[in-house]
Design a protein around this motif. Structure first.
Motif, PDB file in Angstrom:
ATOM      1  N   UNK A 122       0.841  -1.197   0.000  1.00  0.00           N
ATOM      2  CA  UNK A 122       0.000   0.000   0.000  1.00  0.00           C
ATOM      3  C   UNK A 122       0.875   1.246   0.000  1.00  0.00           C
ATOM      4  N   UNK A 123       0.306   2.372  -0.440  1.00  0.00           N
ATOM      5  CA  UNK A 123       0.883   3.676  -0.147  1.00  0.00           C
ATOM      6  C   UNK A 123      -0.083   4.399   0.784  1.00  0.00           C
TER       7      UNK A 123
ATOM      8  N   UNK B 219      -5.250   8.201   4.642  1.00  0.00           N
ATOM      9  CA  UNK B 219      -5.725   7.487   3.460  1.00  0.00           C
ATOM     10  C   UNK B 219      -4.697   6.445   3.034  1.00  0.00           C
ATOM     11  N   UNK B 220      -5.170   5.301   2.562  1.00  0.00           N
ATOM     12  CA  UNK B 220      -4.250   4.296   2.036  1.00  0.00           C
ATOM     13  C   UNK B 220      -4.811   3.744   0.731  1.00  0.00           C
ATOM     14  N   UNK B 221      -3.889   3.340  -0.159  1.00  0.00           N
ATOM     15  CA  UNK B 221      -4.257   2.838  -1.475  1.00  0.00           C
ATOM     16  C   UNK B 221      -3.501   1.539  -1.738  1.00  0.00           C
ATOM     17  N   UNK B 222      -4.228   0.510  -2.166  1.00  0.00           N
ATOM     18  CA  UNK B 222      -3.638  -0.783  -2.478  1.00  0.00           C
ATOM     19  C   UNK B 222      -2.846  -0.711  -3.786  1.00  0.00           C
ATOM     20  N   UNK B 223      -1.650  -1.328  -3.795  1.00  0.00           N
ATOM     21  CA  UNK B 223      -0.828  -1.387  -4.998  1.00  0.00           C
ATOM     22  C   UNK B 223      -0.873  -2.764  -5.645  1.00  0.00           C
ATOM     23  N   UNK B 224      -0.512  -3.797  -4.889  1.00  0.00           N
ATOM     24  CA  UNK B 224      -0.435  -5.150  -5.433  1.00  0.00           C
ATOM     25  C   UNK B 224      -0.259  -6.129  -4.293  1.00  0.00           C
ATOM     26  N   UNK B 225      -0.437  -7.418  -4.620  1.00  0.00           N
ATOM     27  CA  UNK B 225      -0.113  -8.466  -3.669  1.00  0.00           C
ATOM     28  C   UNK B 225       1.038  -9.269  -4.242  1.00  0.00           C
ATOM     29  N   UNK B 226       2.180  -9.218  -3.583  1.00  0.00           N
ATOM     30  CA  UNK B 226       3.356  -9.968  -4.017  1.00  0.00           C
ATOM     31  C   UNK B 226       3.212 -11.411  -3.549  1.00  0.00           C
ATOM     32  N   UNK B 227       3.106 -12.311  -4.525  1.00  0.00           N
ATOM     33  CA  UNK B 227       2.848 -13.714  -4.216  1.00  0.00           C
ATOM     34  C   UNK B 227       4.102 -14.496  -3.911  1.00  0.00           C
TER      35      UNK B 227
END
Length: 533
Positions: free
Chosen positions: A253-254, A259-267
């Motif tokens: 997240x950033x 406020x927070x914003x999802x970026x990705x899920x590193x698998x």
């Protein structure tokens, strides 16, 4: 599961070997032709030569030859490849990682944004006008990313991001998002088993970055309180459930304010996983193995104390350009946890990541952890090649970092080895303790976009030299061309990262000594200029 093959190299391979042996499992290392003398190749129970770390069939063959019945992908290379996961399963082997569908949904950033929106997880808005950031859809680790602050920069940024993404991930798709100038980068560690349990094990703050890659990580984040931590953990768990996730993973997240914003899920397991292990007491890599063999999670996540990690690299400590050479002397501290992928006498080349070791310090408080890390860095010695050790010592002592106020803009606002706010320059802040570091007068300052100045020790004579070994992927000028100050002349690729070399002043191109595709050593003359001033 009896024997684990690690389809990767470096310190993560050693880390998996240690976790596997803790469960009584055998270990197998694979080694590419240009990596035969590496530490991981010397550390496994068995070692098999393969053509390339990116060759799926070669990993399957190596497992078959050694009788390995499970494959751990490490991080990088094939770690987030759904195709690799499927190939492992098709060969009758246990895949130590997420299901292929979860890898594809979490690893493709465009698909991840769509799933996140459906799950009610906030994401960064798309953008068409600067400031914006170009991102690789299949990317990670800062590769295939370009910041665009002016409309006229967009075309070249798109082209460069596509080239870099294609080289690093075999996928040149990119997309555009609104650029946040001063956020915090905070990620949530997840563990999920095959029985429906998904756990969030606290967060890591990874805001201090160079070239969009992390330099220092800590847990817990100084930017989060209990309520914000709970909100972000809940969002991470919801996303993981939405894609049917299993194994260890990290939701990135950033954060701006509250406020927070999802970026990705590193698998995959992250480079910075030791800080979470330090504050939770949970062995994340061993749990990857245990989940893969069907065990149910019995972990109760609680955070104790504070932990900080830094990455010791072979790189120029002012420009962050990777360096190569032989490690003539290596003295790593014994007072903190050290995860090293090399040993004294090993070579750092240009084909792989230039990380030497990770240093992880923990304590009852954040100040305790930072003090212990500072002492550990003071006791660290590396000779034979240039490293970022002076930079790490400077960073851990910096008052902005110490105050817990560093954002992703930290190294733009506070150039490496510069004097901290409110201090007059003195030897310690000017690199007076430096090891294998040329004098500050010989070092170009870092640019906001990580692009390298093209001048070096020969600047007065108008010579432009390679700052590191690499491959010339673009020559942008010809003899007779007039160039402006900071205009790109040559683009050099090293370790799957592109570095534009810039004109130091207005000039005319007098000679070009390289062509696209040439491999060059550090210090080789590339372009000669005649100053227009």
């Amino acid at each position: 599961m009896n024997k684990v093959l690690v389809a990767n190299r470096g310190e993560i391979a050693l880390r998996v070997f240690r976790a596997a042996r803790g469960l009584g499992l055998g270990t197998v290392a694979v080694v590419a032709p240009d990596d035969t003398g590496s530490l991981h190749a010397r550390s496994a129970d068995e070692t098999v030569s393969i053509r390339s770390y990116l060759d799926v069939e070669e990993h399957i063959r190596a497992a078959s030859e050694t009788g390995a019945d499970a494959v751990h992908p490490g991080y990088g290379f094939l770690a987030e490849s759904g195709d690799f996961a499927e190939a492992v399963a098709a060969a009758g082997l246990t895949w130590i990682g997420p299901p292929p569908g979860a890898l594809r949904a979490g690893g493709d950033k465009l698909e991840a944004k769509r799933v996140a929106a459906e799950a009610g997880v906030p994401t960064i808005p798309d953008a068409s006008e600067p400031p914006l950031i170009v991102k690789a859809a299949a990317g990670g680790g800062g590769r295939g990313m370009r910041v665009v602050r002016a409309r006229e920069e967009l075309e070249e940024a798109l082209a460069a991001a596509r080239r870099e993404a294609k080289s690093a991930f075999g996928d040149d798709r990119v997309y555009l998002e609104r650029y946040l100038e001063r956020p915090r980068h905070v990620e949530i560690q997840l563990l999920a088993d095959a029985h429906g349990t998904v756990l969030a094990l606290g967060e890591r703050d990874c805001s201090v970055q160079r070239r969009h890659q992390k330099v220092l990580e800590e847990s817990p984040s100084p930017a989060l309180d209990a309520d914000l931590r709970a909100q972000m953990s809940d969002a991470a768990v919801r996303f993981a459930r939405a894609i049917g996730y299993r194994s260890a993973g990290t939701a990135e997240f950033v954060v701006e304010g509250r406020e927070f914003f999802f970026l990705e899920l590193n698998g995959r397991i992250q480079v910075e996983h030791p800080v979470t292990e330090a504050v939770t007491g949970v062995d994340l890599v061993q749990w990857q193995l245990r989940i893969a063999r069907g065990e149910k999670l019995d972990v109760t996540p609680t955070l104790h104390g504070h932990a900080v990690e830094v990455r010791l690299y072979a790189e120029d400590p002012r420009t962050f350009l990777p360096q190569a050479g032989r490690i003539e002397r290596l003295r790593l501290p014994t007072s903190v946890r050290v995860d090293a992928g090399v040993a004294e006498g090993d070579e750092i080349g240009t084909g792989y990541d230039s990380m030497i070791a990770k240093l992880i310090a923990s304590g009852d408080t954040r100040d305790d952890a930072l003090d212990r890390l500072a002492d550990a860095l003071a006791a660290t010695e590396v000779a034979g090649l240039t490293t970022n050790l002076p930079f790490l010592r400077w960073l851990v002592a910096h008052p902005v970092l110490r105050a817990g106020e560093a954002t992703t803009a930290f190294l733009v606002e506070h150039p490496p080895l510069s004097a901290p706010p409110g201090r007059l320059p003195d030897p310690i802040w000017q690199g007076g303790f430096r090891l294998n570091l040329p004098s500050p007068a010989m070092q170009p300052p870092p640019d906001v976009d990580a692009a390298a100045h093209a001048h070096g020790p020969g600047e007065e004579s108008g010579s432009v030299v390679a700052p590191m070994p690499g491959t010339v992927i673009k020559v942008l000028v010809a003899v007779g061309d007039r160039v402006a100050a900071r205009e790109p002349l040559v683009v050099l690729e090293a370790m799957k990262m592109e570095t534009p070399l810039l004109a130091p002043y207005p000039a005319t191109v007098d000679a070009v000594h390289v062509a696209e595709g040439d491999r060059v050593a550090g210090g080789v003359l590339l372009v000669e200029l005649v100053s227009d001033t």
